[in-house]
Design a protein around this motif. Structure first.
Motif, short mmCIF file in Angstrom:
data_model
loop_
_atom_site.label_atom_id
_atom_site.label_comp_id
_atom_site.label_asym_id
_atom_site.label_seq_id
_atom_site.Cartn_x
_atom_site.Cartn_y
_atom_site.Cartn_z
N SER A 193 0.84 -1.19 0.00
CA SER A 193 0.00 0.00 0.00
C SER A 193 0.88 1.24 0.00
CB SER A 193 -0.90 0.03 1.24
OG SER A 193 -1.84 -1.03 1.19
N TYR A 194 0.46 2.24 -0.77
CA TYR A 194 1.18 3.50 -0.90
C TYR A 194 0.19 4.63 -0.63
CZ TYR A 194 4.51 0.49 -3.25
OH TYR A 194 5.39 -0.53 -3.54
N PHE A 195 0.64 5.63 0.14
CA PHE A 195 -0.24 6.73 0.55
C PHE A 195 0.38 8.05 0.13
CE2 PHE A 195 -0.95 3.15 3.27
CZ PHE A 195 -2.32 3.09 3.39
N TYR A 196 -0.46 8.94 -0.41
CA TYR A 196 0.00 10.24 -0.91
C TYR A 196 -0.91 11.35 -0.43
CZ TYR A 196 2.55 7.24 -4.10
OH TYR A 196 3.37 6.27 -4.62
N ARG A 197 -0.30 12.47 -0.05
CA ARG A 197 -1.04 13.69 0.26
C ARG A 197 -1.04 14.56 -0.97
NH1 ARG A 197 1.81 17.05 4.54
NH2 ARG A 197 0.08 18.44 4.06
N ILE A 198 -2.19 15.16 -1.26
CA ILE A 198 -2.29 16.18 -2.29
C ILE A 198 -2.46 17.49 -1.54
CG2 ILE A 198 -3.58 17.07 -4.26
CD1 ILE A 198 -4.56 14.20 -4.75
N GLN A 199 -1.51 18.39 -1.71
CA GLN A 199 -1.54 19.64 -0.97
C GLN A 199 -1.29 20.81 -1.91
OE1 GLN A 199 1.44 18.80 1.94
NE2 GLN A 199 3.07 18.67 0.46
N MET A 200 -1.65 22.00 -1.47
CA MET A 200 -1.46 23.21 -2.27
C MET A 200 -0.25 23.97 -1.75
SD MET A 200 -3.82 23.37 -4.55
CE MET A 200 -3.78 25.08 -5.06
N ASP A 201 0.42 24.66 -2.68
CA ASP A 201 1.48 25.55 -2.24
C ASP A 201 0.84 26.81 -1.67
OD1 ASP A 201 0.68 27.01 -4.44
OD2 ASP A 201 2.58 26.90 -5.48
N GLY A 202 1.63 27.74 -1.19
CA GLY A 202 1.12 28.92 -0.49
C GLY A 202 0.18 29.79 -1.28
N ASP A 203 0.37 29.92 -2.59
CA ASP A 203 -0.49 30.82 -3.36
C ASP A 203 -1.58 30.09 -4.15
OD1 ASP A 203 0.95 29.68 -5.41
OD2 ASP A 203 1.78 31.55 -6.16
N SER A 204 -1.78 28.82 -3.85
CA SER A 204 -2.85 28.01 -4.47
C SER A 204 -2.71 27.86 -5.98
CB SER A 204 -4.23 28.59 -4.16
OG SER A 204 -4.44 28.60 -2.77
N SER A 205 -1.51 28.03 -6.50
CA SER A 205 -1.33 27.90 -7.94
C SER A 205 -0.75 26.56 -8.35
CB SER A 205 -0.41 29.02 -8.46
OG SER A 205 0.88 28.86 -7.92
N ARG A 206 -0.30 25.78 -7.38
CA ARG A 206 0.36 24.52 -7.72
C ARG A 206 0.06 23.48 -6.65
NH1 ARG A 206 6.30 23.48 -7.01
NH2 ARG A 206 6.45 21.42 -7.86
N ALA A 207 -0.25 22.29 -7.09
CA ALA A 207 -0.46 21.17 -6.18
C ALA A 207 0.85 20.39 -6.05
CB ALA A 207 -1.55 20.26 -6.73
N THR A 208 1.02 19.74 -4.92
CA THR A 208 2.15 18.84 -4.75
C THR A 208 1.64 17.50 -4.24
OG1 THR A 208 2.57 19.61 -2.50
CG2 THR A 208 3.80 20.69 -4.26
N LEU A 209 2.38 16.46 -4.57
CA LEU A 209 2.10 15.12 -4.08
C LEU A 209 3.22 14.74 -3.13
CD1 LEU A 209 1.07 13.26 -7.34
CD2 LEU A 209 -0.36 13.60 -5.35
N GLN A 210 2.87 14.26 -1.96
CA GLN A 210 3.87 13.87 -0.98
C GLN A 210 3.50 12.50 -0.43
OE1 GLN A 210 4.08 16.50 2.36
NE2 GLN A 210 5.68 15.35 3.37
N ARG A 211 4.42 11.56 -0.51
CA ARG A 211 4.17 10.23 0.05
C ARG A 211 4.24 10.31 1.57
NH1 ARG A 211 7.21 4.66 -1.10
NH2 ARG A 211 5.72 3.39 0.04
N PHE A 212 3.38 9.54 2.26
CA PHE A 212 3.38 9.52 3.72
C PHE A 212 2.99 8.15 4.22
CE2 PHE A 212 -1.07 10.23 2.91
CZ PHE A 212 -1.74 9.69 3.99
N MET A 213 3.23 7.91 5.49
CA MET A 213 2.80 6.68 6.15
C MET A 213 1.71 7.05 7.14
SD MET A 213 4.49 4.24 4.82
CE MET A 213 4.02 2.91 5.90
N PRO A 214 0.52 6.43 7.00
CA PRO A 214 -0.57 6.78 7.93
C PRO A 214 -0.24 6.29 9.34
CG PRO A 214 -1.22 4.99 6.48
CD PRO A 214 0.12 5.46 6.01
N ASP A 215 -0.86 6.93 10.32
CA ASP A 215 -0.60 6.60 11.73
C ASP A 215 -1.05 5.19 12.12
OD1 ASP A 215 0.47 9.10 12.13
OD2 ASP A 215 -1.42 9.96 12.81
N TYR A 216 -2.06 4.68 11.46
CA TYR A 216 -2.61 3.40 11.92
C TYR A 216 -1.86 2.19 11.41
CZ TYR A 216 -4.95 3.21 7.36
OH TYR A 216 -5.23 3.18 6.02
N GLN A 217 -0.82 2.35 10.61
CA GLN A 217 -0.09 1.17 10.12
C GLN A 217 1.13 0.92 10.94
OE1 GLN A 217 0.68 1.32 5.92
NE2 GLN A 217 -1.18 0.18 5.57
#
Length: 142
Positions: free
Chosen positions: A118-142
């Motif tokens: 299983s692979y987990f990714y966050r989709i987040q916005m940069d400060g000015d809302s003009s660009r999205a970023t993808l960041q891999r993460f490990m959820p707390d429950y695993q």
């Protein structure tokens, strides 16, 4: 006193625009009418990819569009998640905010998925809302 109130108002406004990681168990599933991949059903020996859009206001009025291997896979609102079962091997994931004037770029990341992982990714916005970023993460429950 007036300056203190002004500073407080600015801090509250800035904090309201920020996005923050959302525990995966608190994320809502994306509505099926905004999921565009038909191959989301579990397959034997597949890899699981879960995408969670940050909660918060930044870019809140626009969808974050998720792309898998160059094809639109889903459109997420803040605080939503979507899961895909994918074939093992290299995949390219991308995210971009809704952009009616076509001025924002697609942010991509490549991942070599392994079967039964299983692979987990966050989709987040940069400060000015003009660009999205993808960041891999490990959820707390695993």
């Amino acid at each position: 006193m007036k300056n203190i109130l002004l500073a407080l108002a600015v801090l509250i406004s800035a904090g309201g625009c920020a996005t923050s990681p959302l525990p995966i168990n608190n994320a809502r599933s994306v509505s099926m009418e905004r999921v565009f991949r038909a191959d989301a059903l579990p397959l034997a020996n597949s890899a699981r990819a879960v995408f969670v859009r940050d909660a918060g206001f930044s870019g809140g009025g626009a969808y974050q569009h998720l792309y898998i291997d160059g094809k639109k896979a889903a459109s997420l609102n803040p605080g939503e998640k979507v899961e895909f079962m994918l074939t093992p091997g290299k995949h390219i994931f991308g995210a971009a905010p809704t952009d009616s004037s076509d001025t924002r770029s697609l942010t991509v990341t490549e991942q070599d998925l392994k079967a039964d992982k299983s692979y987990f990714y966050r989709i987040q916005m940069d400060g000015d809302s003009s660009r999205a970023t993808l960041q891999r993460f490990m959820p707390d429950y695993q």
